[in-house]
Design a protein around this motif. Structure first.
Motif, PDB file in Angstrom:
ATOM      1  N   TRP A   5      66.698  28.463  43.658  1.00 36.96           N
ATOM      2  CA  TRP A   5      65.760  29.416  44.262  1.00 36.96           C
ATOM      3  C   TRP A   5      65.107  28.725  45.450  1.00 36.96           C
ATOM      4  O   TRP A   5      64.665  27.584  45.343  1.00 36.96           O
ATOM      5  N   TYR A  18      67.473  33.678  45.979  1.00 33.82           N
ATOM      6  CA  TYR A  18      68.456  32.946  45.181  1.00 33.82           C
ATOM      7  C   TYR A  18      69.576  32.521  46.115  1.00 33.82           C
ATOM      8  O   TYR A  18      70.063  33.314  46.927  1.00 33.82           O
ATOM      9  N   GLN A  39      70.070  42.982  46.527  1.00 35.65           N
ATOM     10  CA  GLN A  39      69.834  43.268  45.112  1.00 35.65           C
ATOM     11  C   GLN A  39      70.035  44.742  44.803  1.00 35.65           C
ATOM     12  O   GLN A  39      69.919  45.599  45.663  1.00 35.65           O
ATOM     13  N   THR A  42      67.465  46.688  39.789  1.00 37.04           N
ATOM     14  CA  THR A  42      66.841  45.820  38.792  1.00 37.04           C
ATOM     15  C   THR A  42      66.489  44.448  39.342  1.00 37.04           C
ATOM     16  O   THR A  42      66.001  43.600  38.600  1.00 37.04           O
ATOM     17  N   GLY A  43      66.714  44.223  40.628  1.00 38.11           N
ATOM     18  CA  GLY A  43      66.276  42.987  41.260  1.00 38.11           C
ATOM     19  C   GLY A  43      67.362  41.937  41.352  1.00 38.11           C
ATOM     20  O   GLY A  43      68.546  42.217  41.200  1.00 38.11           O
ATOM     21  N   ASP A  45      68.770  39.826  39.489  1.00 48.22           N
ATOM     22  CA  ASP A  45      68.962  39.526  38.075  1.00 48.22           C
ATOM     23  C   ASP A  45      70.249  38.732  37.861  1.00 48.22           C
ATOM     24  O   ASP A  45      70.867  38.251  38.821  1.00 48.22           O
ATOM     25  N   ALA A  46      70.667  38.596  36.605  1.00 50.48           N
ATOM     26  CA  ALA A  46      71.861  37.805  36.278  1.00 50.48           C
ATOM     27  C   ALA A  46      73.101  38.330  36.982  1.00 50.48           C
ATOM     28  O   ALA A  46      73.959  37.547  37.407  1.00 50.48           O
ATOM     29  N   GLN A  49      72.873  37.229  40.665  1.00 53.55           N
ATOM     30  CA  GLN A  49      73.071  35.780  40.704  1.00 53.55           C
ATOM     31  C   GLN A  49      74.538  35.427  40.456  1.00 53.55           C
ATOM     32  O   GLN A  49      75.090  34.534  41.113  1.00 53.55           O
ATOM     33  N   ASN A  66      64.679  38.349  47.182  1.00 55.66           N
ATOM     34  CA  ASN A  66      63.947  39.187  46.231  1.00 55.66           C
ATOM     35  C   ASN A  66      63.109  40.198  47.016  1.00 55.66           C
ATOM     36  O   ASN A  66      62.005  39.899  47.451  1.00 55.66           O
ATOM     37  N   ASN A  78      58.741  46.029  34.945  1.00 56.84           N
ATOM     38  CA  ASN A  78      59.170  46.001  33.547  1.00 56.84           C
ATOM     39  C   ASN A  78      59.034  47.348  32.852  1.00 56.84           C
ATOM     40  O   ASN A  78      59.392  47.487  31.694  1.00 56.84           O
ATOM     41  N   ARG A  82      62.013  52.368  34.892  1.00 54.81           N
ATOM     42  CA  ARG A  82      61.452  51.681  36.054  1.00 54.81           C
ATOM     43  C   ARG A  82      61.198  52.701  37.165  1.00 54.81           C
ATOM     44  O   ARG A  82      61.976  53.631  37.344  1.00 54.81           O
TER      45      ARG A  82
END
Length: 178
Positions: A5, A18, A39, A42-43, A45-46, A49, A66, A78, A82
């Motif tokens: 990051w 990231y 992104q 959901t941002g 996220d995994a 990444q 981000n 959260n 959303r």
């Protein structure tokens, strides 16, 4: 491959990004072509990444900013369901975030400044389209299933679709298969 990051500054605010870079042990040498990975809703996220890591494994420096860094109430991110991304983001802020990301890449010795692309999935496809229409440094754009192309978000005054004539790089638009 190294992943980390990286904080960068956008209009005086810190934004986390990231980053994943190819490994010299895999036979890759700098400078690398680069890809900005926008992104999805959901941002970073995994999934995002993993896309960055897979690009790095293929020899690209990949970064995912981000875009939610301005959201002051983290509980919003959260909530279930959303809030729609259009309620959380503004087109001018997205453009500023992408431009700061591209500037970071352009000023990094390990990046080939004339070989920067942008991609994204779903909401990220919209962001990729907007990015390519507003930043001439992109050499390619691949907007996967970008929605809301005909709507402005936040303080935006022109929908991404209406900026299509400003996209001056090759674009691959994947078609959905049924």
């Amino acid at each position: 491959m190294a992943s980390f990051w990286e904080p960068i500054t956008v209009n005086g605010q810190e934004m986390q990004m990231y980053a994943s870079v190819p490994s010299s042990s895999a036979g890759f040498t700098a400078p690398f072509p680069a890809v900005v990975v926008a992104q999805h809703a959901t941002g970073v996220d995994a999934f995002i990444q993993d896309i960055c890591d897979r690009l790095a494994a293929a020899g690209y420096a990949a970064v995912a900013p981000n875009l939610y860094h301005r959201v002051t109430d983290p509980a919003l991110l959260n909530e279930q369901p959303r809030p729609r991304p259009a309620a959380l983001l503004s087109d001018p802020d997205i453009v500023a975030d992408i431009n700061a990301t591209v500037d970071w890449l352009l000023n990094h010795d390990a990046v080939q400044s004339d070989r920067i692309g942008v991609t994204g999935f779903c909401m990220g496809g919209r962001v990729a389209w907007l990015a390519a229409a507003t930043n001439s440094n992109f050499a390619a754009v691949v907007p996967y299933y970008g929605g809301n192309l005909t709507a402005t978000w936040g303080a935006g005054d022109t929908a991404p679709f209406d900026l299509a004539a400003q996209i001056n790089c090759p674009m691959l638009v994947p078609l959905r298969g049924d």
